[in-house]
Design a protein around this motif. Structure first.
Motif, PDB file in Angstrom:
ATOM      1  N   VAL A   1      -9.350   0.714   6.302  1.00 29.33           N
ATOM      2  CA  VAL A   1      -8.195  -0.083   5.442  1.00 29.33           C
ATOM      3  C   VAL A   1      -8.868  -0.663   4.123  1.00 29.33           C
ATOM      4  O   VAL A   1      -8.351  -0.968   3.125  1.00 29.33           O
ATOM      5  CB  VAL A   1      -7.486  -1.203   6.247  1.00 29.33           C
ATOM      6  CG1 VAL A   1      -8.664  -2.611   6.249  1.00 29.33           C
ATOM      7  CG2 VAL A   1      -6.398  -1.802   5.594  1.00 29.33           C
ATOM      8  N   ALA A   2     -10.385  -0.825   4.000  1.00 24.89           N
ATOM      9  CA  ALA A   2     -10.865  -1.119   2.888  1.00 24.89           C
ATOM     10  C   ALA A   2     -11.091  -0.083   1.717  1.00 24.89           C
ATOM     11  O   ALA A   2     -11.525  -0.439   0.746  1.00 24.89           O
ATOM     12  CB  ALA A   2     -12.515  -1.673   3.086  1.00 24.89           C
ATOM     13  N   GLN A   3     -10.761   1.043   2.372  1.00 21.31           N
ATOM     14  CA  GLN A   3     -10.724   2.252   1.234  1.00 21.31           C
ATOM     15  C   GLN A   3      -9.529   2.755   0.917  1.00 21.31           C
ATOM     16  O   GLN A   3      -9.498   3.718   0.080  1.00 21.31           O
ATOM     17  CB  GLN A   3     -11.691   3.460   2.039  1.00 21.31           C
ATOM     18  CG  GLN A   3     -13.058   3.077   2.292  1.00 21.31           C
ATOM     19  CD  GLN A   3     -13.644   4.305   3.471  1.00 21.31           C
ATOM     20  OE1 GLN A   3     -13.092   5.107   3.702  1.00 21.31           O
ATOM     21  NE2 GLN A   3     -14.843   3.832   3.896  1.00 21.31           N
ATOM     22  N   VAL A   4      -8.430   2.083   1.235  1.00 21.35           N
ATOM     23  CA  VAL A   4      -7.163   2.425   0.732  1.00 21.35           C
ATOM     24  C   VAL A   4      -6.288   1.165   0.377  1.00 21.35           C
ATOM     25  O   VAL A   4      -6.719   0.205   0.764  1.00 21.35           O
ATOM     26  CB  VAL A   4      -6.501   3.336   1.794  1.00 21.35           C
ATOM     27  CG1 VAL A   4      -6.025   2.310   3.235  1.00 21.35           C
ATOM     28  CG2 VAL A   4      -5.172   3.896   1.524  1.00 21.35           C
ATOM     29  N   SER A   5      -5.150   1.528  -0.393  1.00 21.02           N
ATOM     30  CA  SER A   5      -4.361   0.413  -0.782  1.00 21.02           C
ATOM     31  C   SER A   5      -2.957   1.075  -0.660  1.00 21.02           C
ATOM     32  O   SER A   5      -2.643   2.211  -0.773  1.00 21.02           O
ATOM     33  CB  SER A   5      -4.627  -0.291  -2.089  1.00 21.02           C
ATOM     34  OG  SER A   5      -4.497   0.662  -3.045  1.00 21.02           O
ATOM     35  N   LEU A   6      -1.996   0.029  -0.691  1.00 20.28           N
ATOM     36  CA  LEU A   6      -0.813   0.367  -0.859  1.00 20.28           C
ATOM     37  C   LEU A   6      -0.303   1.437  -2.188  1.00 20.28           C
ATOM     38  O   LEU A   6       0.334   2.210  -2.123  1.00 20.28           O
ATOM     39  CB  LEU A   6       0.498  -0.939  -0.951  1.00 20.28           C
ATOM     40  CG  LEU A   6       0.937  -1.212   0.245  1.00 20.28           C
ATOM     41  CD1 LEU A   6       1.475  -2.428   0.478  1.00 20.28           C
ATOM     42  CD2 LEU A   6       1.851  -0.265   1.389  1.00 20.28           C
ATOM     43  N   ALA A   7      -1.032   0.988  -3.212  1.00 22.91           N
ATOM     44  CA  ALA A   7      -0.695   1.594  -4.586  1.00 22.91           C
ATOM     45  C   ALA A   7      -1.430   3.019  -4.506  1.00 22.91           C
ATOM     46  O   ALA A   7      -0.990   3.979  -5.165  1.00 22.91           O
ATOM     47  CB  ALA A   7      -1.432   0.702  -5.615  1.00 22.91           C
ATOM     48  N   SER A   8      -2.572   3.106  -3.853  1.00 26.95           N
ATOM     49  CA  SER A   8      -3.263   4.498  -3.569  1.00 26.95           C
ATOM     50  C   SER A   8      -2.870   5.401  -2.477  1.00 26.95           C
ATOM     51  O   SER A   8      -3.063   6.618  -2.490  1.00 26.95           O
ATOM     52  CB  SER A   8      -4.629   4.452  -3.456  1.00 26.95           C
ATOM     53  OG  SER A   8      -5.151   3.667  -2.340  1.00 26.95           O
TER      54      SER A   8
END
Length: 294
Positions: free
Chosen positions: A255-262
């Motif tokens: 989860v540290a490597q992804v975001s809602l925006a990405s």
């Protein structure tokens, strides 16, 4: 509500849905709906809503995990009703992903006896394996986007990954499991509730839950036309709390490597119409609630 394009012929007409039988375990469900006279009707169910008792289908106790983590809660949505409330935003169409289990990518679990259920934590049939994780109740309310009326008697198929990020029926070691998948009929408020566990965050995707909406359960278990395919996004604040507990260690890294925006599904609008409202705690379990327009 738009008809699934797979069921429109070259002349623009909807293809007939003949010869679509029901599995044994929903025959009584259909008979009950016929007896009540609500097959496809919303007016009668609106009258019944006032007399309906509370839904206890998903109150079975869930597997306990780390109870020492502090809670995070948000004010849940107001109680739903069947009455029209005016137009609501249609939830975006999203991919069913590579692990749908609906026959569109290999295996089809929808025609298996046992798929119609509220508690989806365990496999059914030849296996009784129970998925472990922080308890999660998923409450999805389905409304007509044009009028806001609750879609009573719709069929909802819901599925997601387990605590390790694997999908039953597909992932290594899980080909003989079918947990974390189930079908239910929306109640007098257009709502289904599933008892489950909090899904992992796996590489490349924001934490999410898949669902398909059908006109009724009969079409769902017969792999009939899909009214809507979309996903529920889980909010960061609760993700952080859940993933700090035992068993979710790999989710912390992912989860540290992804975001809602990405995210390649929610990224266009940040999942604004798909983020669940959360209540509860790690110790007592969470409820993820979302109202969608279709």
């Amino acid at each position: 509500m738009a008809t699934d394009p797979r069921w429109i012929d070259e002349h623009g007409n909807e293809i007939d849905e003949d010869h679509r039988g029901l599995v044994y375990d929903i025959r009584t469900l259909v008979d009950r709906r016929r007896a009540l006279g609500i097959f496809g009707g919303i007016g009668a169910t609106a009258l019944l809503a006032a007399c309906a008792g509370p839904d206890t289908s998903s109150t079975a106790s869930a597997t306990a995990t780390d109870a020492s983590t502090p809670s995070a809660s948000a004010t849940p949505s107001a109680s739903a009703s069947a009455a029209a409330s005016g137009p609501v935003t249609e939830v975006p169409d999203e991919t069913g992903g590579p692990y749908p289990g609906d026959g569109s990518n290999g295996v089809n679990v929808l025609d298996d006896s046992g798929i119609v259920r509220s508690d989806i934590r365990s496999s059914f049939g030849s296996s009784t394996t129970v998925a472990q994780g922080v308890p999660l109740t998923i409450a999805l309310t389905v409304r007509d986007a044009a009028t806001g009326s609750a879609l009573v008697g719709a069929g909802v198929y819901l599925w997601h990954c387990d605590r390790e990020g694997g999908y039953s029926l597909y992932s290594n070691g899980l080909a003989n499991e079918n947990y974390l998948r189930g079908v239910q009929e929306t109640d007098a408020t257009g709502t289904v509730r599933f008892t489950s566990i909090y899904p992992a965050c796996y590489t490349g995707r924001w934490p999410h839950i898949h669902f398909e909406v059908y006109s009724d359960v009969a079409n769902a278990v017969a792999s009939g036309p899909i009214v809507k395919t979309s996903q529920i996004a889980l909010p960061q604040e609760v993700n952080d709390l859940v993933y700090a507990t035992s068993g979710y260690e790999q989710s912390v890294r992912n989860v540290a490597q992804v975001s809602l925006a990405s995210d390649n599904v929610f990224g266009d609008d940040g999942g604004i119409h798909q983020i669940a409202t959360m209540s509860g705690s790690v110790a007592s379990g969470y409820t993820a609630a979302l109202t969608i327009g279709v």
